[in-house]
Design an enzyme around this catalytic site. Structure first.
Site, PDB file in Angstrom:
ATOM      1  N   GLY A  62     -19.065  25.657 -30.222  1.00  0.00           N
ATOM      2  CA  GLY A  62     -20.274  25.865 -29.415  1.00  0.00           C
ATOM      3  C   GLY A  62     -21.509  25.310 -30.080  1.00  0.00           C
ATOM      4  N   ARG A 102     -11.251  28.092 -40.997  1.00  0.00           N
ATOM      5  CA  ARG A 102     -12.648  28.501 -41.169  1.00  0.00           C
ATOM      6  C   ARG A 102     -12.870  29.221 -42.496  1.00  0.00           C
ATOM      7  NH1 ARG A 102     -13.932  30.260 -34.949  1.00  0.00           N
ATOM      8  NH2 ARG A 102     -14.854  28.274 -34.349  1.00  0.00           N
ATOM      9  N   LYS A 156     -12.266  22.579 -19.506  1.00  0.00           N
ATOM     10  CA  LYS A 156     -13.177  22.495 -18.369  1.00  0.00           C
ATOM     11  C   LYS A 156     -14.251  21.425 -18.455  1.00  0.00           C
ATOM     12  CE  LYS A 156     -13.196  27.368 -17.087  1.00  0.00           C
ATOM     13  NZ  LYS A 156     -14.089  28.515 -17.342  1.00  0.00           N
ATOM     14  N   GLY A 214     -13.244  24.346 -31.577  1.00  0.00           N
ATOM     15  CA  GLY A 214     -12.305  25.240 -32.249  1.00  0.00           C
ATOM     16  C   GLY A 214     -10.858  24.895 -31.950  1.00  0.00           C
TER      17      GLY A 214
END
Ligand code: ADP
Ligand code: MG
Length: 408
Positions: free
Chosen positions: A389, A40, A205, A365
């Site tokens: 996100g 990043r 998930k 990420g």
């Protein structure tokens, strides 16, 4: 929407730039914290350098982790300032607060072209406050440090936070190159993608990814599912999954996806074999010997930690010839070598899509960290999104406050 050029001559101007420098850190033997993946920071360098070369006094705003709105040395950006300086090839001044005396004197001491990083914006309760007035008061203090604002922290543009949203309302503002590249790529994934279009989803998930599946299942030609989320799909198909990750409350949803795929002609590809072990791996403890079983025969006392070799090959074959690929979520617990082969195979297949002129996009990420950890060259992919996100929310079709605010 105007880029940095729209801000006019930046020579001598103080420019606040919101970057995403939220990198993973690990304490070394000497107690010092080390950056374990600087992706990043490297992605943030071009915009910072562009501003510096334009003669601006560059003041970088960023967050690290989730401190509770007050200073906490465990989340200090100081090691990041050092690394940023190395990458820029020029020292980066570090302010030990965000809007206090240190920030003010650091900002006013900058010469044209110099760069400063302010301490973690989340050391201030106003940054993430839900109260507009509290956030606004903090944004006022940030805005007082500069003449213009550049939004370049793609990983946070889905957040209505002071350093992302409110500060843009208070200063002449522009979109940085990183954010505009991200948005361009995501637009190509959602508006008229070149076909065949393959989406690969994994990670931990199903519930994290539901909205993306909702939005992309109708657009893609194939959906490949691996990672921890695959087990809820296997249960929906009536298979036992032992002690694998399972979201009971998502079984019905997975059943609906399976049906939807069948009805709409989207090819939903699930693994046919699974790498299992007796326990979840840990860096300290003993890792039980992994083995491979058919996907419909996971023993009760085992858990699935990667897609098996036959599945890895099938996933690679399903990706061969794709013109557009979006991949989010590792195929297995890639943090451990024994469970990284599926992720490696998918990453490799994406690089081949790029080589043959298709668009391959890695989002998330952990997925981005995985390709770097596995030794892939970032340039082998069409695009590696820095914002998990934010890219997911864009793909879900949501409005991103940090983008909308730049539009006026
Ligand atoms: P991203 O950050 O790329 O969106 P996620 O955060 O959804 O990805 O998921 C990443 C995590 O999923 C990794 O830490 C990985 O270890 C975990 N994971 C992958 N496969 C499994 C599995 N079979 N069981 C448990 N966790 C898994
Ligand atoms: Mg993640």
């Amino acid at each position: 929407m105007s880029g940095i050029d729209g801000l006019g001559d930046l020579g001598g101007k103080r420019v606040l730039v919101r970057s995403d420098l939220n990198v993973p850190l690990e304490a070394g033997a000497d107690g010092r914290r080390r950056i374990t993946d600087d992706g990043r920071i490297r992605a943030s360098v071009p915009t910072i350098r562009q501003l510096s070369e334009a003669g601006a006094k560059v003041i970088v705003l960023a967050h690290l982790g989730r401190p509770e709105g007050e200073p906490d040395s465990a989340y200090s950006l100081e090691p990041v300032a050092e690394r940023l300086g190395e990458l820029l090839g020029a020292p980066v001044a570090f302010a030990t607060d965000t809007v206090g005396e240190s920030a003010q004197s650091t900002a006013s001491g900058l010469r044209d072209g110099q760069v400063a990083l302010l301490e973690n914006v989340r050391f201030n309760a106003g940054e993430t406050s839900k109260d507009d007035a509290e956030r606004g008061a903090f944004a006022d203090q940030l805005a007082a440090l500069a003449d213009a604002f550049v939004s370049d922290g793609f990983g946070v543009v889905h957040r209505k936070q002071a350093s992302v949203y409110d500060v843009a309302q208070r200063l002449p503002h522009a979109m940085g190159g990183l954010v505009s590249t991200e948005i361009d790529v995501l637009r190509r994934l959602t508006e008229d993608p070149e076909r065949p279009y393959v989406v690969v989803l994994g990670g931990s998930k199903v519930s994290d990814k539901l909205a993306v599946i909702d939005n992309l299942l109708g657009k893609a030609d194939k959906l490949l599912v691996g990672g921890g989320m695959l087990f809820t799909f296997l249960v929906a198909q009536g298979h036992p999954v032992g002690r694998s990750l399972l979201e009971e409350d998502q079984i019905d949803t997975c059943t609906e996806y399976l049906q939807w795929a069948a009805d709409s002609g989207v090819e939903l590809v699930l693994p046919t074999d699974i790498v299992i072990a007796s326990e979840f791996p840990s860096s300290s403890g003993s890792t039980s010997e992994p083995s491979v079983v058919p996907a419909d025969a996971i023993p009760d006392d085992k858990l699935g930690l990667d897609i098996g070799p036959e599945s890895a090959e099938a996933f690679a074959a399903a990706l061969a010839g794709a013109r557009t690929v979006f991949w989010n979520g590792p195929m297995g617990v890639f943090e451990f070598d024994a469970f990284s082969a599926g992720t490696r195979a998918v990453a490799q297949a994406l690089t081949e899509v790029s080589t043959s002129g298709g668009l391959s996009v890695v989002g998330g990420g952990d997925s981005a960290a995985a390709v770097r950890k596995l030794g892939f060259d970032e340039s082998a992919f069409g695009h590696i999104s820095t914002g998990g996100g934010a890219s997911l929310e864009y793909l879900e079709g949501k409005n991103l406050p940090g983008i909308d605010v730049l539009e006026d």
